[in-house]
Design an enzyme around this catalytic site. Structure first.
Site, PDB file in Angstrom:
ATOM      1  CB  SER A  10      55.913  10.255  32.365  1.00  0.00           C
ATOM      2  OG  SER A  10      56.675   9.191  33.175  1.00  0.00           O
ATOM      3  CG  HIS A  35      52.166   8.246  31.629  1.00  0.00           C
ATOM      4  ND1 HIS A  35      51.272   7.414  30.605  1.00  0.00           N
ATOM      5  CD2 HIS A  35      53.416   7.449  31.267  1.00  0.00           C
ATOM      6  CE1 HIS A  35      51.809   6.793  29.803  1.00  0.00           C
ATOM      7  NE2 HIS A  35      53.132   6.736  30.192  1.00  0.00           N
ATOM      8  CG  ASP A  37      56.041   5.505  32.383  1.00  0.00           C
ATOM      9  OD1 ASP A  37      55.414   5.000  31.152  1.00  0.00           O
ATOM     10  OD2 ASP A  37      56.429   6.529  32.546  1.00  0.00           O
ATOM     11  CG  MET A  39      59.193   0.222  33.112  1.00  0.00           C
ATOM     12  SD  MET A  39      60.798   1.522  32.651  1.00  0.00           S
ATOM     13  CE  MET A  39      60.107   2.734  32.020  1.00  0.00           C
ATOM     14  CG  HIS A  68      52.957   2.905  29.236  1.00  0.00           C
ATOM     15  ND1 HIS A  68      53.975   3.675  28.723  1.00  0.00           N
ATOM     16  CD2 HIS A  68      52.921   1.859  28.458  1.00  0.00           C
ATOM     17  CE1 HIS A  68      54.504   3.130  27.698  1.00  0.00           C
ATOM     18  NE2 HIS A  68      53.911   1.940  27.529  1.00  0.00           N
ATOM     19  CG  MET A  70      56.589   0.160  29.024  1.00  0.00           C
ATOM     20  SD  MET A  70      57.503   1.263  29.279  1.00  0.00           S
ATOM     21  CE  MET A  70      56.402   2.105  30.705  1.00  0.00           C
ATOM     22  CG  MET A 139      55.979   3.147  23.372  1.00  0.00           C
ATOM     23  SD  MET A 139      55.513   4.331  24.651  1.00  0.00           S
ATOM     24  CE  MET A 139      57.055   4.723  25.128  1.00  0.00           C
ATOM     25  CG  ASP A 177      55.125   7.411  26.905  1.00  0.00           C
ATOM     26  OD1 ASP A 177      55.802   8.466  27.399  1.00  0.00           O
ATOM     27  OD2 ASP A 177      54.875   6.391  27.571  1.00  0.00           O
TER      28      ASP A 177
HETATM   29  C1  DX5 Z   1      59.410   5.546  28.659  1.00  0.00           C
HETATM   30  C2  DX5 Z   1      58.027   5.852  29.157  1.00  0.00           C
HETATM   31  C3  DX5 Z   1      57.673   7.380  29.014  1.00  0.00           C
HETATM   32  C4  DX5 Z   1      58.635   8.217  29.800  1.00  0.00           C
HETATM   33  C5  DX5 Z   1      58.775   9.582  29.210  1.00  0.00           C
HETATM   34  O1  DX5 Z   1      59.443   4.056  28.413  1.00  0.00           O
HETATM   35  O2  DX5 Z   1      57.065   5.239  28.651  1.00  0.00           O
HETATM   36  O3  DX5 Z   1      56.275   7.477  29.663  1.00  0.00           O
HETATM   37  O4  DX5 Z   1      58.586   8.349  31.188  1.00  0.00           O
HETATM   38  O5  DX5 Z   1      59.586  10.298  29.608  1.00  0.00           O
HETATM   39  P1  DX5 Z   1      60.196  11.779  28.843  1.00  0.00           P
HETATM   40  O6  DX5 Z   1      58.895  12.459  28.651  1.00  0.00           O
HETATM   41  O7  DX5 Z   1      61.345  12.113  29.481  1.00  0.00           O
HETATM   42  O8  DX5 Z   1      60.565  11.185  27.188  1.00  0.00           O
HETATM   43 ZN    ZN Z   2      55.000   5.651  29.450  1.00  0.00          ZN
END
Ligand code: DX5
Ligand code: ZN
Length: 218
Positions: A10, A35, A37, A39, A68, A70, A139, A177
Site C-alpha cells: 500500500s 495498492h 487507498d 479516501m 481501493h 474508501m 478489512m 487489508d
Molecule cells: C487502511 C487502508 C490500508 C492501509 C494498510 O484504510 O485501506 O490499505 O494502507 O496499511 P497497514 O498495512 O500499515 O495496516
Molecule cells: Zn486499502
C-alpha cells in the site's frame, strides 16, 4: 499445489515526497500489485490522494494498480479511475446502494471488480454477489489509516468467506487489508487469503523489497 500469496504493497505508507522512487523500487521487487487507498474524508475520517496522483503513478508503475475506494457514491468515479489507469477497482459494500449495478459497471469498463467489507459487516451479505465479483477485500482494521493493529476476529471472517467462495464455485480472490505483518501473515494465508495488502510492514522495514520477498516465500 502451493501458490504464493499475492502481495499488494500500500502506497499510503510510501514517501509522498518522492513517490516515483518508491514505485520504481516496487517495480524491481516481487510485489504483484500496487495498492492505492483513495479516501474522501466522508466515508472514512481521512483524506489521502485522488485521480491525478493515480495517473502519475500509472506512468511509472509496471505492476497492476489495485485501487481501493474508501469514498461515498463510488459509482460516480468508475470511468475516471479507468482513465487514470486502474486495473482493479474495489468499492465498499457499505457505500453502495446498488452494489450489483456498480460491480457490473466496473466490469463494463474493462476492470476487475472488487467489493470490500468493514470489520463489522456480515460476510453473509456477500452470498448473492459472490459469483459476480472478481475479488473480496476483507478489512482487518477500520479503514482510514495505515499502521493500525490487525483485528484478530478477521481470521474467522476470512475462513467463513473462503467457505462461501468454494461452496459457490466462485472465482473471487480473497484479499486482506490492514495490520498485515510477519507476525500474522501465515495465519492469514492459512485462513484462506489469496492476497494481502501491506503498508507499514513493507515501507517501515529496513529493506522493503526483502520484506516483500519474505511474504512471497511463505
Ligand atoms: C487502511 C487502508 C490500508 C492501509 C494498510 O484504510 O485501506 O490499505 O494502507 O496499511 P497497514 O498495512 O500499515 O495496516
Ligand atoms: Zn486499502
Amino acid at each position: 499445489m502451493h501458490q504464493s500469496v499475492i502481495v499488494s504493497p500500500s502506497l499510503l505508507s510510501a514517501n509522498f515526497g518522492n513517490l516515483e522512487a518508491d514505485v520504481q523500487m516496487l517495480n524491481q521487487s516481487r510485489a504483484d500489485w500496487l495498492h492505492l487507498d483513495i479516501m474522501d474524508g466522508v466515508f472514512v475520517p481521512n483524506i489521502s490522494f485522488g485521480i491525478p496522483v493515480v495517473k502519475a503513478i500509472r506512468k511509472y508503475s509496471e505492476k497492476p494498480l489495485d485501487t481501493h475506494l474508501m469514498i461515498v457514491q463510488p459509482e460516480r468515479y468508475i470511468h475516471a479511475f479507468k482513465e487514470a489507469g486502474s486495473d482493479l477497482l474495489t468499492v465498499h459494500w457499505e457505500a453502495c446502494t446498488h452494489l450489483h449495478r456498480t460491480i457490473m459497471q466496473i466490469k463494463e469498463e474493462g476492470m476487475l471488480a472488487g467489493v470490500s467489507l468493514n470489520p463489522h459487516t456480515p460476510i453473509s451479505g456477500l452470498e448473492d454477489i459472490i459469483n459476480d465479483v472478481d475479488l473480496v477485500l476483507i478489512m482487518s482494521v477500520n479503514p482510514g489509516f495505515g499502521g493500525q493493529k490487525f483485528i484478530p476476529r478477521s481470521l474467522h471472517r476470512i475462513a467463513e468467506l473462503r467457505d462461501m467462495v468454494d461452496r459457490n464455485n466462485s472465482e473471487a480472490l480473497i484479499e486482506v487489508d490492514g495490520g498485515v505483518s510477519r507476525d500474522n501473515i501465515q495465519q492469514i494465508i492459512d485462513a484462506g487469503a489469496d492476497a494481502v495488502v501491506a503498508g507499514n510492514a513493507v515501507f517501515r522495514s529496513e529493506d522493503p523489497a526483502a520484506e516483500i520477498a519474505f511474504m512471497k516465500s511463505l
